[in-house]
Motif scaffolding. Structure first.
Motif, PDB file in Angstrom:
ATOM      1  N   SER A 118       6.685  -8.823  -7.237  1.00 12.28           N
ATOM      2  CA  SER A 118       6.082  -7.968  -8.262  1.00 12.28           C
ATOM      3  C   SER A 118       6.920  -7.947  -9.532  1.00 12.28           C
ATOM      4  O   SER A 118       6.391  -7.984 -10.649  1.00 12.28           O
ATOM      5  N   ILE A 119       8.246  -7.907  -9.376  1.00 15.97           N
ATOM      6  CA  ILE A 119       9.133  -7.864 -10.547  1.00 15.97           C
ATOM      7  C   ILE A 119       9.046  -9.166 -11.322  1.00 15.97           C
ATOM      8  O   ILE A 119       9.014  -9.179 -12.558  1.00 15.97           O
ATOM      9  N   GLU A 120       9.015 -10.295 -10.608  1.00 15.81           N
ATOM     10  CA  GLU A 120       8.939 -11.601 -11.271  1.00 15.81           C
ATOM     11  C   GLU A 120       7.701 -11.724 -12.135  1.00 15.81           C
ATOM     12  O   GLU A 120       7.698 -12.447 -13.133  1.00 15.81           O
ATOM     13  N   ARG A 121       6.630 -11.043 -11.790  1.00 18.52           N
ATOM     14  CA  ARG A 121       5.374 -11.110 -12.539  1.00 18.52           C
ATOM     15  C   ARG A 121       5.228  -9.936 -13.508  1.00 18.52           C
ATOM     16  O   ARG A 121       4.128  -9.643 -13.975  1.00 18.52           O
TER      17      ARG A 121
ATOM     18  N   GLN B 149      -4.831 -12.003 -13.943  1.00 24.23           N
ATOM     19  CA  GLN B 149      -3.524 -11.581 -13.449  1.00 24.23           C
ATOM     20  C   GLN B 149      -3.640 -10.287 -12.643  1.00 24.23           C
ATOM     21  O   GLN B 149      -2.998 -10.141 -11.603  1.00 24.23           O
ATOM     22  N   ILE B 150      -4.462  -9.360 -13.152  1.00 29.31           N
ATOM     23  CA  ILE B 150      -4.654  -8.100 -12.437  1.00 29.31           C
ATOM     24  C   ILE B 150      -5.298  -8.355 -11.074  1.00 29.31           C
ATOM     25  O   ILE B 150      -4.911  -7.762 -10.059  1.00 29.31           O
ATOM     26  N   ALA B 151      -6.264  -9.263 -11.056  1.00 30.09           N
ATOM     27  CA  ALA B 151      -6.935  -9.582  -9.792  1.00 30.09           C
ATOM     28  C   ALA B 151      -5.962 -10.224  -8.807  1.00 30.09           C
ATOM     29  O   ALA B 151      -5.980  -9.925  -7.601  1.00 30.09           O
ATOM     30  N   GLU B 152      -5.082 -11.104  -9.298  1.00 28.22           N
ATOM     31  CA  GLU B 152      -4.089 -11.732  -8.427  1.00 28.22           C
ATOM     32  C   GLU B 152      -3.158 -10.683  -7.829  1.00 28.22           C
ATOM     33  O   GLU B 152      -2.827 -10.722  -6.641  1.00 28.22           O
ATOM     34  N   PHE B 153      -2.752  -9.737  -8.671  1.00 30.60           N
ATOM     35  CA  PHE B 153      -1.860  -8.673  -8.219  1.00 30.60           C
ATOM     36  C   PHE B 153      -2.536  -7.807  -7.147  1.00 30.60           C
ATOM     37  O   PHE B 153      -1.958  -7.528  -6.089  1.00 30.60           O
ATOM     38  N   ALA B 154      -3.768  -7.373  -7.448  1.00 34.43           N
ATOM     39  CA  ALA B 154      -4.493  -6.530  -6.488  1.00 34.43           C
ATOM     40  C   ALA B 154      -4.726  -7.276  -5.179  1.00 34.43           C
ATOM     41  O   ALA B 154      -4.584  -6.708  -4.084  1.00 34.43           O
ATOM     42  N   GLN B 155      -5.094  -8.576  -5.259  1.00 37.13           N
ATOM     43  CA  GLN B 155      -5.363  -9.357  -4.056  1.00 37.13           C
ATOM     44  C   GLN B 155      -4.125  -9.468  -3.181  1.00 37.13           C
ATOM     45  O   GLN B 155      -4.205  -9.364  -1.953  1.00 37.13           O
ATOM     46  N   LYS B 156      -2.951  -9.651  -3.792  1.00 37.47           N
ATOM     47  CA  LYS B 156      -1.710  -9.757  -3.030  1.00 37.47           C
ATOM     48  C   LYS B 156      -1.457  -8.477  -2.239  1.00 37.47           C
ATOM     49  O   LYS B 156      -1.144  -8.527  -1.038  1.00 37.47           O
ATOM     50  N   TYR B 157      -1.613  -7.319  -2.889  1.00 35.60           N
ATOM     51  CA  TYR B 157      -1.349  -6.060  -2.200  1.00 35.60           C
ATOM     52  C   TYR B 157      -2.422  -5.750  -1.165  1.00 35.60           C
ATOM     53  O   TYR B 157      -2.127  -5.222  -0.094  1.00 35.60           O
ATOM     54  N   PHE B 158      -3.680  -6.089  -1.473  1.00 34.86           N
ATOM     55  CA  PHE B 158      -4.741  -5.855  -0.480  1.00 34.86           C
ATOM     56  C   PHE B 158      -4.489  -6.684   0.783  1.00 34.86           C
ATOM     57  O   PHE B 158      -4.741  -6.225   1.896  1.00 34.86           O
ATOM     58  N   GLU B 159      -4.009  -7.905   0.616  1.00 38.53           N
ATOM     59  CA  GLU B 159      -3.746  -8.771   1.772  1.00 38.53           C
ATOM     60  C   GLU B 159      -2.687  -8.169   2.683  1.00 38.53           C
ATOM     61  O   GLU B 159      -2.869  -8.084   3.907  1.00 38.53           O
ATOM     62  N   ILE B 160      -1.569  -7.754   2.115  1.00 37.48           N
ATOM     63  CA  ILE B 160      -0.478  -7.270   2.967  1.00 37.48           C
ATOM     64  C   ILE B 160      -0.807  -5.908   3.566  1.00 37.48           C
ATOM     65  O   ILE B 160      -0.433  -5.605   4.708  1.00 37.48           O
ATOM     66  N   LEU B 161      -1.533  -5.055   2.818  1.00 35.79           N
ATOM     67  CA  LEU B 161      -1.895  -3.751   3.361  1.00 35.79           C
ATOM     68  C   LEU B 161      -2.953  -3.901   4.460  1.00 35.79           C
ATOM     69  O   LEU B 161      -2.887  -3.229   5.493  1.00 35.79           O
ATOM     70  N   SER B 162      -3.935  -4.794   4.245  1.00 33.03           N
ATOM     71  CA  SER B 162      -4.998  -4.999   5.239  1.00 33.03           C
ATOM     72  C   SER B 162      -4.433  -5.556   6.534  1.00 33.03           C
ATOM     73  O   SER B 162      -4.904  -5.220   7.627  1.00 33.03           O
ATOM     74  N   ALA B 163      -3.404  -6.406   6.413  1.00 28.94           N
ATOM     75  CA  ALA B 163      -2.817  -6.989   7.619  1.00 28.94           C
ATOM     76  C   ALA B 163      -2.214  -5.914   8.510  1.00 28.94           C
ATOM     77  O   ALA B 163      -2.312  -5.978   9.745  1.00 28.94           O
ATOM     78  N   GLU B 164      -1.603  -4.881   7.902  1.00 30.12           N
ATOM     79  CA  GLU B 164      -1.009  -3.811   8.705  1.00 30.12           C
ATOM     80  C   GLU B 164      -2.090  -2.928   9.326  1.00 30.12           C
ATOM     81  O   GLU B 164      -1.941  -2.436  10.448  1.00 30.12           O
ATOM     82  N   VAL B 165      -3.193  -2.709   8.616  1.00 32.27           N
ATOM     83  CA  VAL B 165      -4.304  -1.950   9.203  1.00 32.27           C
ATOM     84  C   VAL B 165      -4.831  -2.673  10.437  1.00 32.27           C
ATOM     85  O   VAL B 165      -5.069  -2.068  11.487  1.00 32.27           O
TER      86      VAL B 165
ATOM     87  N   GLY C 132      -9.931   0.693  -6.566  1.00 29.24           N
ATOM     88  CA  GLY C 132      -9.381  -0.190  -7.593  1.00 29.24           C
ATOM     89  C   GLY C 132      -7.947  -0.584  -7.328  1.00 29.24           C
ATOM     90  O   GLY C 132      -7.549  -1.721  -7.551  1.00 29.24           O
ATOM     91  N   ASP C 133      -7.135   0.361  -6.865  1.00 30.00           N
ATOM     92  CA  ASP C 133      -5.728   0.066  -6.629  1.00 30.00           C
ATOM     93  C   ASP C 133      -5.262   0.619  -5.290  1.00 30.00           C
ATOM     94  O   ASP C 133      -4.117   1.052  -5.145  1.00 30.00           O
ATOM     95  N   GLY C 134      -6.113   0.607  -4.320  1.00 30.30           N
ATOM     96  CA  GLY C 134      -5.739   1.096  -3.001  1.00 30.30           C
ATOM     97  C   GLY C 134      -6.840   0.840  -2.003  1.00 30.30           C
ATOM     98  O   GLY C 134      -7.783   0.077  -2.271  1.00 30.30           O
ATOM     99  N   LEU C 135      -6.695   1.490  -0.852  1.00 25.89           N
ATOM    100  CA  LEU C 135      -7.708   1.311   0.182  1.00 25.89           C
ATOM    101  C   LEU C 135      -7.798   2.568   1.027  1.00 25.89           C
ATOM    102  O   LEU C 135      -6.915   3.427   1.011  1.00 25.89           O
ATOM    103  N   VAL C 136      -8.878   2.648   1.805  1.00 28.12           N
ATOM    104  CA  VAL C 136      -9.102   3.732   2.753  1.00 28.12           C
ATOM    105  C   VAL C 136      -9.319   3.098   4.115  1.00 28.12           C
ATOM    106  O   VAL C 136     -10.120   2.158   4.260  1.00 28.12           O
ATOM    107  N   ALA C 137      -8.611   3.574   5.149  1.00 23.91           N
ATOM    108  CA  ALA C 137      -8.740   3.040   6.504  1.00 23.91           C
ATOM    109  C   ALA C 137      -8.944   4.186   7.487  1.00 23.91           C
ATOM    110  O   ALA C 137      -8.509   5.325   7.242  1.00 23.91           O
TER     111      ALA C 137
ATOM    112  N   VAL D  60       6.454  -3.435   4.182  1.00 22.32           N
ATOM    113  CA  VAL D  60       6.042  -4.750   3.671  1.00 22.32           C
ATOM    114  C   VAL D  60       5.954  -4.746   2.151  1.00 22.32           C
ATOM    115  O   VAL D  60       6.202  -5.767   1.500  1.00 22.32           O
ATOM    116  N   VAL D  61       5.594  -3.585   1.557  1.00 23.55           N
ATOM    117  CA  VAL D  61       5.567  -3.514   0.097  1.00 23.55           C
ATOM    118  C   VAL D  61       6.979  -3.680  -0.459  1.00 23.55           C
ATOM    119  O   VAL D  61       7.190  -4.338  -1.486  1.00 23.55           O
ATOM    120  N   ALA D  62       7.947  -3.108   0.209  1.00 19.42           N
ATOM    121  CA  ALA D  62       9.339  -3.268  -0.220  1.00 19.42           C
ATOM    122  C   ALA D  62       9.763  -4.729  -0.148  1.00 19.42           C
ATOM    123  O   ALA D  62      10.574  -5.200  -0.966  1.00 19.42           O
TER     124      ALA D  62
END
Length: 654
Positions: free
Chosen positions: A558-561, A467-483, A495-500, A550-552
């Protein structure tokens, strides 16, 4: 299913590998003259040279008018009486089986009647020369026909001739022609078994002698071509029909079965001076020729650069005695052989090429092929009249190499694309081009963006790793797309973010309608700042704003999970950094290092303290339009002696 897929892929690969053989077969059909190319002659000679020839052929003897004979009997031409004495000695006391003269007597001389009487013997076969030049003025002597052909059939025709003087020709003369075909390289490989000149047809000397030996009742034998003129069928032989294989020009390939020096040779002077019977001559086939300087008939053959011309007829006689001829494979059969060999070779080449290498396979295949062709030629009398098979080995190897290069290039492109998802594009290019990749960095002005998901640790409590991996993957996808949208380069995921990074080597700043800048670069900057970097800084800030938006948009997900409504903490800073490959030779990584980088990490941590989701270091704030930023304050940060001025966004630009 996987096995079936591998089989289909292997079958397709091998069928593709057979393409060169199909093209060669097609070329053979449309251009039959390929079988007489210099390449074909080279392979034919090579196969003959490696085939084990007969070391000795005792049934056929050559009587040589050599230097010793000229010293004993005088210079050539000899008196007719001397030649007559030589003929009488061989047909009389020596009791040869059949005697052929590789000599022509075109001039009238004293003693012609004596020579004619000696030649008027059932064991004697005379010779005449046919000239196969396109145009010839040779018209010497009288031609004598020695074979008849059907009126509808047309043997090869000569344009001229050099025949015997009528005064030496007996009424029942048996005569054959002694004119081999000389290829472009000067070698003798073929001879017409039957040829005509001025409506007079003549069999070759060797064929005429063989028919004489077989006690043919009529000296005017009858011959005919079979369908497609692949064979010459002679009906006059006492033991049944004789069938000679021909090439497409109705010529007879000389089967060089006997090694040079394999025929017993006697000097003519030895025959003329003896008063005893020589056991080696009794019941043998004898050919009279000459090797003496000035009068000797010398030719080049696949077995010897200089050989007596009489040996060509001796080779043909040896083949006739055993009925072991060279049969050129017909065009249709050749195609089937080529295609069958193509299937076999192409089936073998693919796995062999990977295991042993194409060069090793090609050498092995050529050796095996040469052995196979030699066996076919020497033991089966079959010759594929084109260099298709050796060419096919080389063509298949080259074609497979080309295919493998294309496949390797495509595979490398796919790998590079996949690696590009982990590393910057310029680093992927270096990986492709450099044989060895070593630690190497460059000093560049860059803007770094560090983002952290606030509350990630707490939200993950009690959740399964999946579940944690699914959550992290979802946020990494949307953040990476904006980068990516704003032309940034991801340096790493935490672990819970990125550097660009923006402004990394090999990455250009671009502006397009598809990804418009939300923040405008500054028109003027303070002294010392890199004005050229302003668009990069603006893109980095625009990406930060887009991330918040996009996080908003995925807050409900996120709330549903049961993760709650999470927020981002983003810190940006600009300055000189060392960027490139770090690490040891055993393990390398692409990263950026520098004081500006460290300050960005501290600024990201300040977002919780000052209550802002996005904070900018002063160098970054100076590079964008002042209308977008406001000063928050100066804060002491770990590792920096002086307070760091921090800015927040005034509002989210539209």
């Amino acid at each position: 299913m996987r096995s079936a897929g591998r089989f289909i892929h292997a079958l397709r690969s091998r069928l593709i590998a057979a393409v060169p053989a199909v093209l060669i077969a097609w070329a053979y059909v449309v251009s039959p003259d390929l079988q007489y190319s210099s390449l074909d002659r080279y392979f034919y000679d090579a196969i003959l040279s490696i085939s084990p020839p007969l070391a000795q052929e005792a049934r056929i003897v050559i009587v040589d008018i050599d230097e010793r004979s000229l010293a004993s009997e005088g210079p050539w031409p000899w008196p007719r009486a001397t030649v007559a004495r030589l003929v009488n000695e061989l047909t009389g006391r020596q009791d040869v089986a059949v005697l052929g003269l590789d000599i022509v007597f075109p001039e009238s001389r004293a003693g012609d009647s004596t020579l004619r009487a000696a030649l008027d013997h059932p064991k004697v076969v005379m010779s005449q020369i046919l000239d196969f030049a396109p145009v010839s003025d040779n018209r010497v002597g009288r031609l004598v026909s020695s074979i008849s052909m059907a009126a509808s059939q047309t043997p090869p025709a000569a344009s001229g001739y050099i025949a015997n003087d009528p005064g030496v020709i007996p009424p029942q003369a048996s005569i054959g022609h002694i004119s081999p075909l000389i290829d472009e390289d000067g070698q003798v490989r073929r001879l017409y078994p039957v040829a005509c000149a001025h409506q007079t047809c003549s069999s070759s000397l060797a064929l005429r002698m063989y028919l004489q030996l077989m006690a043919v009742e009529s000296r005017l034998s009858r011959a005919e071509y079979t369908a497609n003129a692949r064979y010459l069928r002679i009906e006059a032989a006492s033991e049944g029909a004789l069938q000679l294989p021909l090439d497409r020009h109705r010529a007879w390939l000389v089967p060089y079965r006997v090694a040079p020096g394999g025929f017993p040779v006697f000097s003519a002077s030895e025959i003329l001076q003896t008063d005893r019977v020589l056991p080696d001559l009794q019941n043998t086939i004898v050919l009279i020729g000459s090797s003496a300087l000035g009068i000797g008939d010398k030719v080049a053959t696949p077995l010897s650069a200089v050989a007596p011309g009489v040996e060509v007829h001796a080779q043909l006689l040896s083949a006739l005695l055993d009925e072991r001829f060279i049969e050129p494979v017909a065009a249709t059969s050749a195609i089937f052989l080529v295609l069958a060999a193509a299937i076999v070779l192409s089936w073998l080449v693919w796995p062999r090429s990977e295991r042993y290498g194409l060069i090793s396979w090609s050498i092995t295949a050529l050796i095996l092929l040469a052995g196979g062709l030699a066996w076919m030629l020497r033991h089966q009398g079959l010759w594929l009249p084109l260099p298709a098979l050796p060419m096919m080995v080389i063509a298949i190897a080259a074609f497979n190499l080309l295919i493998e290069n294309f496949a390797l290039s495509a595979r490398m492109r796919r790998v590079a694309t996949r690696i590009g998802q982990f590393l910057p594009s310029m680093l992927v290019e270096r990986l492709q081009q450099a044989s060895v990749l070593r630690p190497e960095t460059k000093l560049r002005t860059m803007t770094v963006l560090i983002v952290d998901i606030r509350g990630f640790t707490a939200a993950s409590e009690g959740k399964a790793p999946g579940q944690i991996a699914e959550f992290a993957q979802k946020y990494f996808e949307i953040l990476s797309a904006e980068v990516a949208r704003y032309q940034g380069t991801i340096e790493r995921y935490s672990g819970d973010g990125l550097v660009a990074l923006w402004g990394a080597p090999g990455v250009a700043s671009e502006t397009s309608d598809d990804a418009p800048l939300r923040v405008r670069p500054a028109v003027q900057t303070r002294e010392g700042m890199d004005v050229a970097h302003a668009p990069y800084a603006a893109q980095a800030v625009s990406a930060a704003i887009a991330m918040q938006q996009v996080v908003a948009q995925v807050a409900q997900w996120s709330i549903e999970r049961q993760y709650g409504e999470l927020q981002l903490c983003i810190g940006l800073n600009t300055g000189p950094m060392s960027v490139g490959v770090f690490g040891g030779l055993s393990h390398l990584t692409w990263s950026a290092q520098g004081q500006a980088f460290n300050i960005a990490s501290r600024i990201e941590s300040l977002t919780r303290e000052v209550g802002e989701s996005i904070l900018l270091g002063e160098p970054t704030a100076q590079l964008i339009d002042p209308m977008h930023v406001r000063w928050v304050g100066a804060y002491a940060v770990k590792g920096v002696s002086e307070p760091v001025s921090v800015y927040a966004l005034r509002q989210a630009p539209g």
